[in-house]
Design a protein around this motif. Structure first.
Motif, PDB file in Angstrom:
ATOM      1  N   ALA A 142     -12.257   0.582  -2.829  1.00 31.05           N
ATOM      2  CA  ALA A 142     -12.390   1.948  -3.762  1.00 31.05           C
ATOM      3  C   ALA A 142     -10.799   2.252  -4.134  1.00 31.05           C
ATOM      4  O   ALA A 142     -10.643   3.106  -4.588  1.00 31.05           O
ATOM      5  N   ASP A 143      -9.782   1.609  -3.411  1.00 33.10           N
ATOM      6  CA  ASP A 143      -8.421   2.430  -4.229  1.00 33.10           C
ATOM      7  C   ASP A 143      -8.165   1.142  -5.880  1.00 33.10           C
ATOM      8  O   ASP A 143      -6.972   1.067  -5.729  1.00 33.10           O
ATOM      9  N   ALA A 144      -9.128   0.683  -5.942  1.00 29.79           N
ATOM     10  CA  ALA A 144      -8.759  -0.536  -7.049  1.00 29.79           C
ATOM     11  C   ALA A 144      -8.372   0.815  -8.156  1.00 29.79           C
ATOM     12  O   ALA A 144      -7.864   2.264  -8.486  1.00 29.79           O
ATOM     13  N   ASP A 145      -7.012   0.227  -9.276  1.00 30.26           N
ATOM     14  CA  ASP A 145      -6.114   0.886 -10.074  1.00 30.26           C
ATOM     15  C   ASP A 145      -6.611   1.968 -10.821  1.00 30.26           C
ATOM     16  O   ASP A 145      -6.629   3.157 -11.618  1.00 30.26           O
ATOM     17  N   TRP A 146      -8.487   1.602 -11.503  1.00 30.89           N
ATOM     18  CA  TRP A 146      -8.589   2.307 -12.747  1.00 30.89           C
ATOM     19  C   TRP A 146      -9.189   3.314 -12.183  1.00 30.89           C
ATOM     20  O   TRP A 146      -9.684   4.897 -12.702  1.00 30.89           O
ATOM     21  N   LEU A 147      -9.519   3.274 -10.730  1.00 29.12           N
ATOM     22  CA  LEU A 147     -10.354   4.625  -9.976  1.00 29.12           C
ATOM     23  C   LEU A 147      -9.056   5.302  -9.457  1.00 29.12           C
ATOM     24  O   LEU A 147      -9.467   6.696  -9.517  1.00 29.12           O
TER      25      LEU A 147
END
Length: 219
Positions: A145-150
């Motif tokens: 859930a630490d993806a860049d888009w998020l």
């Protein structure tokens, strides 16, 4: 002598014939039956006079009622004016907030780009889940859930959320996305579908609350 008075109480009572002779009837006009000087002449009851009310007192009472009615109307008018002023002030404050909000949205070009990426990403994830292709959905979402888009999306959501309702939808969106990541990782197709729908609904409600519906494509 005293003892005879105590034990013979009828000593002080008049005879029955005396009581009978003095019976009177006072309802309306009646004839006296007693043996007195009226000699059977009609006895009239006292007339019932209405209470005396002068023109001056009546005028004073009417004037008082009129003044009271004027006072009541004046008080009602004051309260109504206060309500109108309060409503007008509320309308002004709401209009001011809308203008300020629109000014922020118009200048938040970068934030709107991040939010547009959210729509594209969720659209691709939804297509993959619909095709039961959870590996592709996982690849689009990112491993965590630490993806860049998020991260960028959360920054924009936080920046543009001002009301409690908007912030509540952001919390729902993030909570649903966490469930989506978990379901995709577990290869749970039904759980993934449910979490995806919850995430999409929360994001759409948020855009409606903030007024961004017409400024973002794909909604």
């Amino acid at each position: 002598m005293a003892a005879s008075f105590l034990f013979n109480p009828t000593t002080f009572l008049p005879s029955s014939s005396s009581l009978t002779s003095h019976k009177h009837t006072f309802k309306g006009t009646s004839v006296c039956k007693c043996k007195c000087k009226c000699k059977g002449k009609p006895v009239c009851s006292l007339p019932n006079y209405p209470p005396h009310i002068s023109k001056r007192s009546l005028s004073i009472n009417l004037t008082s009622l009129f003044l009271l009615s004027l006072t009541g109307n004046a008080n009602a008018a004051i309260l109504e004016a206060d309500d109108d002023l309060e409503l007008l002030e509320k309308v002004k404050q709401d209009r001011k907030k809308r203008i300020e909000k629109q000014t922020v949205l118009n200048s938040a070009n970068k934030d709107k780009e991040y939010l547009q990426d959210v729509i594209y990403t969720l659209s691709k994830v939804g297509q993959a889940i619909e095709n039961n292709d959870l590996p592709s959905a996982s690849s689009i979402l990112g491993q965590t859930a630490d993806a860049d888009w998020l991260k960028k999306a959360n920054a924009a959501l936080s920046q543009l959320s001002s009301s409690p309702e908007e912030k509540a939808e952001v919390d729902t969106f993030n909570s649903s996305l966490t469930s989506l990541y978990s379901s995709v990782t577990k290869n749970d197709i039904e759980g993934s579908k449910s979490a995806f729908v919850d995430s999409a609904n929360a994001f759409e409600k948020w855009t409606t609350l903030t007024g961004l519906t017409g400024q973002l494509k794909g909604l």
